[in-house]
Design a protein around this motif. Structure first.
Motif, short mmCIF file in Angstrom:
data_model
loop_
_atom_site.label_atom_id
_atom_site.label_comp_id
_atom_site.label_asym_id
_atom_site.label_seq_id
_atom_site.Cartn_x
_atom_site.Cartn_y
_atom_site.Cartn_z
N PRO A 1 0.85 -1.20 0.30
CA PRO A 1 0.00 0.15 -0.07
C PRO A 1 0.82 1.39 0.04
O PRO A 1 0.53 2.30 -0.61
N THR A 2 1.99 1.16 0.62
CA THR A 2 2.98 2.43 0.86
C THR A 2 3.60 2.80 -0.87
O THR A 2 3.73 3.73 -1.24
N VAL A 3 3.99 1.51 -1.27
CA VAL A 3 4.45 1.77 -2.55
C VAL A 3 3.46 2.16 -3.35
O VAL A 3 3.76 3.02 -4.21
N ARG A 4 2.52 1.78 -3.59
CA ARG A 4 1.08 2.26 -4.55
C ARG A 4 0.86 3.66 -4.06
O ARG A 4 0.65 4.38 -5.17
N ARG A 5 0.98 4.22 -2.82
CA ARG A 5 0.82 5.54 -2.61
C ARG A 5 1.78 6.42 -3.12
O ARG A 5 1.63 7.24 -3.65
N VAL A 6 3.01 6.02 -2.82
CA VAL A 6 4.35 6.70 -3.62
C VAL A 6 3.98 6.53 -4.91
O VAL A 6 4.52 7.85 -5.59
N LEU A 7 3.77 5.85 -5.50
CA LEU A 7 3.54 5.74 -7.08
C LEU A 7 2.51 6.93 -7.36
O LEU A 7 2.57 7.59 -8.44
N LEU A 8 1.33 6.61 -6.97
CA LEU A 8 -0.06 7.74 -7.26
C LEU A 8 0.28 9.13 -6.65
O LEU A 8 -0.23 10.09 -7.48
N GLU A 9 1.35 9.48 -5.80
CA GLU A 9 1.36 10.49 -5.46
C GLU A 9 2.64 11.24 -5.97
O GLU A 9 2.83 12.59 -5.91
N GLY A 10 3.43 10.27 -6.53
CA GLY A 10 4.70 11.03 -7.51
C GLY A 10 4.53 10.56 -8.84
O GLY A 10 3.96 11.54 -9.41
N VAL A 11 5.25 9.74 -9.39
CA VAL A 11 5.45 9.48 -10.59
C VAL A 11 4.18 9.50 -11.62
O VAL A 11 4.26 9.68 -12.70
N LEU A 12 2.99 8.69 -10.95
CA LEU A 12 1.91 8.74 -11.51
C LEU A 12 0.80 9.69 -11.08
O LEU A 12 -0.42 9.31 -11.21
#
Length: 83
Positions: A29-40
């Motif tokens: 879930p943290t990796v998903r959040r980092v993706l969606l708040e960052g590069v995506l």
């Protein structure tokens, strides 16, 4: 150190697998959040599934991949080493 019997080895491997699965379920879930708040940022979260192929699926290019690595290093306080 004494050799492990086959049943003991199987149990050690099963325990290791379960611990790894638990850790992955905590990290995902943290990796998903980092993706969606960052590069995506701006991407519909419903599009990003746990099994979405980020590189071969064309979701990340080389620049976004490097950016994601930096974001993950900051988030988790880790460092990925180049090989």
């Amino acid at each position: 150190m004494a050799a492990l019997h086959a049943n003991d080895r199987a149990q050690v491997l099963a325990d290791h697998y379960h611990r790894a699965a638990e850790q992955a379920s905590e990290i995902a879930p943290t990796v998903r959040r980092v993706l969606l708040e960052g590069v995506l940022r701006g991407t519909d979260p419903a599009v990003l599934k746990d099994d979405t192929p980020l590189l071969t699926g064309g979701v990340l290019d080389s620049v976004r991949t490097v950016t994601l690595i930096a974001d993950l290093e900051r988030t988790f306080g880790i460092s990925f080493e180049a090989f």
